[in-house]
Design an enzyme around this catalytic site. Structure first.
Site, PDB file in Angstrom:
ATOM      1  N   GLY A  17       0.825  -1.210   0.000  1.00  0.00           N
ATOM      2  CA  GLY A  17       0.000   0.000   0.000  1.00  0.00           C
ATOM      3  C   GLY A  17       0.858   1.258   0.000  1.00  0.00           C
ATOM      4  O   GLY A  17       0.521   2.264   0.617  1.00  0.00           O
ATOM      5  N   ALA A  20       3.129   2.998  -5.193  1.00  0.00           N
ATOM      6  CA  ALA A  20       3.036   2.092  -6.351  1.00  0.00           C
ATOM      7  C   ALA A  20       1.777   1.228  -6.244  1.00  0.00           C
ATOM      8  O   ALA A  20       1.034   1.068  -7.223  1.00  0.00           O
ATOM      9  CB  ALA A  20       4.289   1.217  -6.429  1.00  0.00           C
ATOM     10  N   LYS A  81       5.810  21.680 -10.307  1.00  0.00           N
ATOM     11  CA  LYS A  81       7.231  21.464 -10.621  1.00  0.00           C
ATOM     12  C   LYS A  81       7.442  21.698 -12.121  1.00  0.00           C
ATOM     13  O   LYS A  81       6.831  20.994 -12.933  1.00  0.00           O
ATOM     14  CB  LYS A  81       7.599  20.026 -10.238  1.00  0.00           C
ATOM     15  CG  LYS A  81       8.992  19.597 -10.673  1.00  0.00           C
ATOM     16  CD  LYS A  81       9.294  18.183 -10.200  1.00  0.00           C
ATOM     17  CE  LYS A  81      10.623  17.694 -10.750  1.00  0.00           C
ATOM     18  NZ  LYS A  81      10.863  16.276 -10.440  1.00  0.00           N
ATOM     19  N   LEU A 336       9.272  -0.251  -6.220  1.00  0.00           N
ATOM     20  CA  LEU A 336      10.593  -0.642  -5.723  1.00  0.00           C
ATOM     21  C   LEU A 336      10.785  -2.152  -5.784  1.00  0.00           C
ATOM     22  O   LEU A 336      11.915  -2.641  -5.805  1.00  0.00           O
ATOM     23  CB  LEU A 336      10.787  -0.129  -4.295  1.00  0.00           C
ATOM     24  CG  LEU A 336      10.725   1.401  -4.152  1.00  0.00           C
ATOM     25  CD1 LEU A 336      10.766   1.811  -2.685  1.00  0.00           C
ATOM     26  CD2 LEU A 336      11.857   2.081  -4.915  1.00  0.00           C
TER      27      LEU A 336
HETATM   28  C1  LIG Z   1      15.867   8.068  -1.387  1.00  0.00           C
HETATM   29  C2  LIG Z   1      14.722   7.898  -2.334  1.00  0.00           C
HETATM   30  C3  LIG Z   1      14.183   8.999  -2.989  1.00  0.00           C
HETATM   31  C4  LIG Z   1      13.140   8.854  -3.909  1.00  0.00           C
HETATM   32  N1  LIG Z   1      12.666   9.935  -4.589  1.00  0.00           N
HETATM   33  C5  LIG Z   1      11.714   9.751  -5.553  1.00  0.00           C
HETATM   34  C6  LIG Z   1      11.196  10.837  -6.297  1.00  0.00           C
HETATM   35  O1  LIG Z   1      11.545  12.004  -6.106  1.00  0.00           O
HETATM   36  N2  LIG Z   1      10.259  10.586  -7.242  1.00  0.00           N
HETATM   37  C7  LIG Z   1       9.799   9.330  -7.482  1.00  0.00           C
HETATM   38  O2  LIG Z   1       8.960   9.142  -8.379  1.00  0.00           O
HETATM   39  N3  LIG Z   1      10.238   8.312  -6.749  1.00  0.00           N
HETATM   40  C8  LIG Z   1      11.172   8.480  -5.808  1.00  0.00           C
HETATM   41  N4  LIG Z   1      11.612   7.414  -5.082  1.00  0.00           N
HETATM   42  C9  LIG Z   1      10.972   6.120  -5.286  1.00  0.00           C
HETATM   43  C10 LIG Z   1       9.649   6.118  -4.544  1.00  0.00           C
HETATM   44  O3  LIG Z   1       9.892   6.308  -3.163  1.00  0.00           O
HETATM   45  C11 LIG Z   1       8.932   4.808  -4.749  1.00  0.00           C
HETATM   46  O4  LIG Z   1       8.939   4.448  -6.097  1.00  0.00           O
HETATM   47  C12 LIG Z   1       7.499   4.972  -4.319  1.00  0.00           C
HETATM   48  O5  LIG Z   1       7.433   5.466  -3.022  1.00  0.00           O
HETATM   49  C13 LIG Z   1       6.776   3.672  -4.407  1.00  0.00           C
HETATM   50  O6  LIG Z   1       7.263   2.786  -3.426  1.00  0.00           O
HETATM   51  P1  LIG Z   1       6.588   1.386  -3.341  1.00  0.00           P
HETATM   52  O7  LIG Z   1       5.129   1.586  -3.247  1.00  0.00           O
HETATM   53  O8  LIG Z   1       7.114   0.549  -4.438  1.00  0.00           O
HETATM   54  O9  LIG Z   1       7.182   0.789  -1.986  1.00  0.00           O
HETATM   55  P2  LIG Z   1       6.888   1.159  -0.440  1.00  0.00           P
HETATM   56  O10 LIG Z   1       6.505   2.571  -0.245  1.00  0.00           O
HETATM   57  O11 LIG Z   1       8.077   0.653   0.303  1.00  0.00           O
HETATM   58  O12 LIG Z   1       5.628   0.273  -0.086  1.00  0.00           O
HETATM   59  C14 LIG Z   1       5.729  -1.106   0.137  1.00  0.00           C
HETATM   60  C15 LIG Z   1       4.408  -1.617   0.668  1.00  0.00           C
HETATM   61  O13 LIG Z   1       4.468  -3.026   0.773  1.00  0.00           O
HETATM   62  C16 LIG Z   1       3.978  -3.423   2.047  1.00  0.00           C
HETATM   63  N5  LIG Z   1       4.590  -4.710   2.393  1.00  0.00           N
HETATM   64  C17 LIG Z   1       5.877  -5.106   2.252  1.00  0.00           C
HETATM   65  N6  LIG Z   1       6.026  -6.378   2.676  1.00  0.00           N
HETATM   66  C18 LIG Z   1       4.808  -6.788   3.082  1.00  0.00           C
HETATM   67  C19 LIG Z   1       4.314  -7.993   3.633  1.00  0.00           C
HETATM   68  N7  LIG Z   1       5.098  -9.041   3.855  1.00  0.00           N
HETATM   69  N8  LIG Z   1       3.001  -8.058   3.941  1.00  0.00           N
HETATM   70  C20 LIG Z   1       2.168  -7.017   3.747  1.00  0.00           C
HETATM   71  N9  LIG Z   1       2.587  -5.849   3.226  1.00  0.00           N
HETATM   72  C21 LIG Z   1       3.888  -5.743   2.908  1.00  0.00           C
HETATM   73  C22 LIG Z   1       4.357  -2.282   2.971  1.00  0.00           C
HETATM   74  O14 LIG Z   1       3.577  -2.295   4.128  1.00  0.00           O
HETATM   75  C23 LIG Z   1       4.055  -1.101   2.064  1.00  0.00           C
HETATM   76  O15 LIG Z   1       2.680  -0.807   2.120  1.00  0.00           O
HETATM   77  C24 LIG Z   1      12.618   7.562  -4.140  1.00  0.00           C
HETATM   78  C25 LIG Z   1      13.123   6.463  -3.453  1.00  0.00           C
HETATM   79  C26 LIG Z   1      14.170   6.627  -2.564  1.00  0.00           C
HETATM   80  C27 LIG Z   1      14.715   5.407  -1.864  1.00  0.00           C
END
Ligand SMILES: Cc1cc2nc3c(=O)[nH]c(=O)nc-3n(C[C@H](O)[C@H](O)[C@H](O)COP(=O)(O)OP(=O)(O)OC[C@H]3O[C@@H](n4cnc5c(N)ncnc54)[C@H](O)[C@@H]3O)c2cc1C
Length: 503
Positions: A17, A20, A81, A336
Site C-alpha cells: 500500500g 506504487a 514542478k 521498488l
Molecule cells: C531516497 C529515495 C528517494 C526517492 N525519490 C523519488 C522521487 O523524487 N520521485 C519518485 O517518483 N520516486 C522516488 N523514489 C521512489 C519512490 O519512493 C517509490 O517508487 C514509491 O514510493 C513507491 O514505493 P513502493 O510503493 O514501491 O514501496 P513502499 O513505499 O516501500 O511500499 C511497500 C508496501 O508493501 C507493504 N509490504 C511489504 N512487505 C509486506 C508484507 N510481507 N506483507 C504485507 N505488506 C507488505 C508495505 O507495508 C508497504 O505498504 C525515491 C526512493 C528513494 C529510496
C-alpha cells in the site's frame, strides 16, 4: 491467469500500500471495472515515505482517474514542478547551475536555436549556448512562476508536481475505495506457488489465504513475490550508478516556494531540495564507498544549516537495478519491488505508471493471455536502461575534481552503446537531435534533455580555443518571444494560495 482466460483477471491482489500499490489498484479498477481488486498492506512494515517529485506523466494519471488538482494538491501539500535546477555539478565558470526544464509546446520554436547554438559552440565558435536562455520552463523557474496559463495562451505548458508521499497515497487510496477496491491490513507471511509456477494465494499473519488470478508485487525493496518467492533475478546497476544510500530530513520551507526541485552536488553524491506547502523535503543520495552515514548526515546538516537542529534524520538503503522480468507467470512487479534507479530525475512513479498501463495494454492485446509478455518485458527493461543511461551521463560527464567520488565518476567505463554514441556525437560536433532519434531513445529522454545536460555542464572547448562568431540564432527575437510568454504567468505561491482557497 491462463491462456484460456477470455477476459481480464477477475481477482487482482496487490501486495503493498505504498504509492506504487495504490497507483496500480486505481488503474486496474479503472480499466477493468469487472475485476475485484484487493490491496493488502502491513501497517507494521509501513511505506518508504520518500518519493516526493514527479515527472509530467503524473498529470495524465490524475486526469485519467478524474482527480482534480484542487481536490488532491492541497490534501497532499503539493506544489507545481517545472523542472530541476542542478547546482554544483560543474566547476566550469559560468556553468555552476543549469536548469533541466519539462518541455512546453513553445519550446518547439526555440529548441532548434538551442541545438544550433550548442553545436556551434561545440565546434569552436564563441556563441551563447547556456541552456537556461532557451526554454519557457527555465524562465518560469527563474521568476518563481506557476506553470498555469490563461485559456487563451496558445501553448501547452509541461509540468509535474511535488507532494508528500504519505498524503498522496491517502488520496489514491480514497479514489481506489470509490472505485470499489478492497483494503486489507495484514502481513503476508507466505506466498503459495503451484507446480506450474503460478502464485495461487498469499497467506497472512492473521491466518487468511488470499487467492487471486493476478498478483501485483508492490511490496517495496522486499519484493516479496517477484524476487523472494518466485526467485526473479535482480540485475544491479552498481557498475555505473554507485549511490546506494540516502539520508533524509525535512526543514521548514520559510517563504520560499520554488516551482522546481533543486539537485545540489555534495562531496559524495547530491542532495535534493523539494518545496512542499507544509515543509521542504531534503535528502542526500550518496555512495557508501566514499562516505559513511554519520559523515553524510553531518554534511547534509551543514548544507541545510541544521547542525544544531534536534530533528532526527532518516537513513535509507537503496537497491539500485531492476528485475530481469517485470511480468512472470501471474505476477507483475511494480515500484521498488520491480527496480529502482536513483532518484536524480524523479522517474520512479513514472515507471510504475508506464508498467501498469503497458501491462494492461499488452494483456488486452493478447486477448487476455500472456502472448505479449516477452515483448512487454523487453519494453520495460529498455525503459529502465534508457533512463539509467541519462542518469549515468550526469556522473560520467560531471565537471568536478574536488573529491575522489567525482573524479572516479568521471572515469566510469561501463557505459552502454547508446550512451557512448550520444557522447561521441556531442564531442565530434554531430547532430544531437538526429542521433538521439536514430538511437530510438528520445522516448526516455528527448534531445532537449540531453542537450540541457551536456551544455549545462559547459562541456564545450576551453574558452581560449573559441573563435569569435555571430550567434547562429536570432537571440533577441527568442528573448522577446519567451519574455512575452511570461506575461501570462503569475507567482507560484499566489496560485497555490488560490488553489487552497478553492478546495
Ligand atoms: C531516497 C529515495 C528517494 C526517492 N525519490 C523519488 C522521487 O523524487 N520521485 C519518485 O517518483 N520516486 C522516488 N523514489 C521512489 C519512490 O519512493 C517509490 O517508487 C514509491 O514510493 C513507491 O514505493 P513502493 O510503493 O514501491 O514501496 P513502499 O513505499 O516501500 O511500499 C511497500 C508496501 O508493501 C507493504 N509490504 C511489504 N512487505 C509486506 C508484507 N510481507 N506483507 C504485507 N505488506 C507488505 C508495505 O507495508 C508497504 O505498504 C525515491 C526512493 C528513494 C529510496
Amino acid at each position: 491467469m491462463t491462456d484460456r482466460s477470455p477476459s481480464p483477471p477477475i481477482r487482482i491482489v496487490v501486495l503493498g500500500g505504498g504509492t506504487a500499490g495504490w497507483m496500480a489498484a486505481c488503474l486496474f479498477a479503472h480499466e477493468w471495472p469487472q475485476a475485484r481488486v484487493t490491496v493488502i498492506e502491513s501497517p507494521d512494515i509501513g511505506i518508504i515515505g520518500v518519493g516526493e517529485g514527479s515527472t509530467p506523466q503524473l498529470r495524465a494519471l490524475f486526469a485519467k482517474l478524474g482527480i482534480a488538482e484542487a481536490d488532491w494538491m492541497p490534501a497532499a501539500n503539493a506544489t507545481y514542478k517545472v523542472g530541476i535546477a542542478f547546482t554544483g555539478w560543474s566547476e566550469r565558470p559560468g556553468y555552476g547551475r543549469y536548469f533541466h526544464p519539462f518541455a512546453s509546446a513553445v519550446d518547439l520554436h526555440t529548441e532548434p536555436q538551442f541545438h544550433a547554438s550548442a553545436r556551434a559552440r561545440r565546434t569552436g565558435r564563441d556563441v551563447p549556448a547556456h541552456p537556461d536562455r532557451f526554454f519557457l520552463n527555465s524562465r518560469l523557474a527563474e521568476r518563481g512562476f506557476v506553470p498555469l496559463a490563461p485559456d487563451n495562451f496558445p501553448f501547452e505548458v509541461g509540468y509535474g508536481y511535488h507532494f508528500d508521499a504519505h498524503l498522496v497515497g491517502q488520496v489514491l487510496a480514497r479514489r481506489a475505495a470509490e472505485l470499489g477496491v478492497e483494503h486489507r491490513q495484514d502481513r503476508v507471511v507466505e506466498v503459495a506457488v503451484g507446480e506450474d509456477g503460478q502464485v495461487s494465494h498469499l497467506l497472512t499473519d492473521g491466518g487468511e489465504a488470499i487467492a487471486g488470478d493476478l498478483f501485483v508485487d508492490a511490496s517495496g525493496f522486499r519484493s516479496v513475490i517477484a524476487q523472494a518467492a518466485l526467485g526473479g533475478k535482480f540485475l544491479p546497476f552498481a557498475s555505473n550508478l554507485f549511490n546506494d544510500r540516502a539520508v533524509v530530513m525535512p526543514t521548514p520551507n520559510g517563504d520560499e516556494l520554488n516551482p522546481y526541485t533543486t539537485a545540489t552536488a555534495l562531496s559524495a553524491g547530491w542532495v535534493w531540495h523539494i518545496p512542499l506547502t507544509s515543509r521542504a523535503g531534503n535528502g542526500y543520495v550518496y555512495s557508501s564507498r566514499y562516505i559513511d552515514p554519520d559523515h553524510a548526515e553531518t554534511e547534509l546538516r551543514r548544507h541545510l544549516g541544521t547542525l544544531d537542529d534536534p530533528t532526527p534524520a532518516r537513513h535509507l538503503e537503496m537497491k539500485v537495478g531492476r528485475v530481469e522480468r517485470s511480468w512472470t507467470g501471474n505476477c507483475l512487479a511494480i515500484g521498488l519491488a520491480q527496480g529502482f534507479i536513483e532518484p536524480l530525475e524523479a522517474t520512479a512513479l513514472h515507471i510504475v505508471q508506464a508498467t501498469v498501463e503497458g501491462f494492461i495494454q499488452a494483456y488486452a492485446d493478447g486477448g487476455f493471455t500472456p502472448q505479449h509478455r516477452d515483448v512487454f518485458n523487453r519494453t520495460i527493461a529498455r525503459r529502465y536502461e534508457g533512463i539509467r543511461d541519462y542518469i549515468v551521463c550526469h556522473y560520467r560527464l560531471n565537471r568536478r575534481t574536488d573529491t575522489q567520488y567525482w573524479r572516479d565518476a568521471a572515469t566510469l567505463a561501463d557505459l552502454s552503446d547508446d550512451l557512448k554514441a550520444v557522447m561521441t556525437c556531442w564531442f565530434t560536433g554531430g547532430d544531437l537531435p538526429a542521433e538521439v532519434h536514430r538511437l530510438d531513445i528520445a522516448r526516455y529522454y528527448a534531445p532537449m534533455s540531453w542537450g540541457c545536460l551536456l551544455a549545462g555542464y559547459g562541456t564545450f572547448p576551453a574558452d581560449e580555443k573559441l573563435r569569435p562568431a555571430p550567434p547562429p540564432a536570432d537571440l533577441a527575437s527568442l528573448d522577446r518571444l519567451l519574455d512575452g510568454c511570461l506575461l501570462n504567468f503569475r507567482s507560484h505561491a499566489q496560485a497555490l494560495g488560490s488553489l487552497r482557497a478553492s478546495a
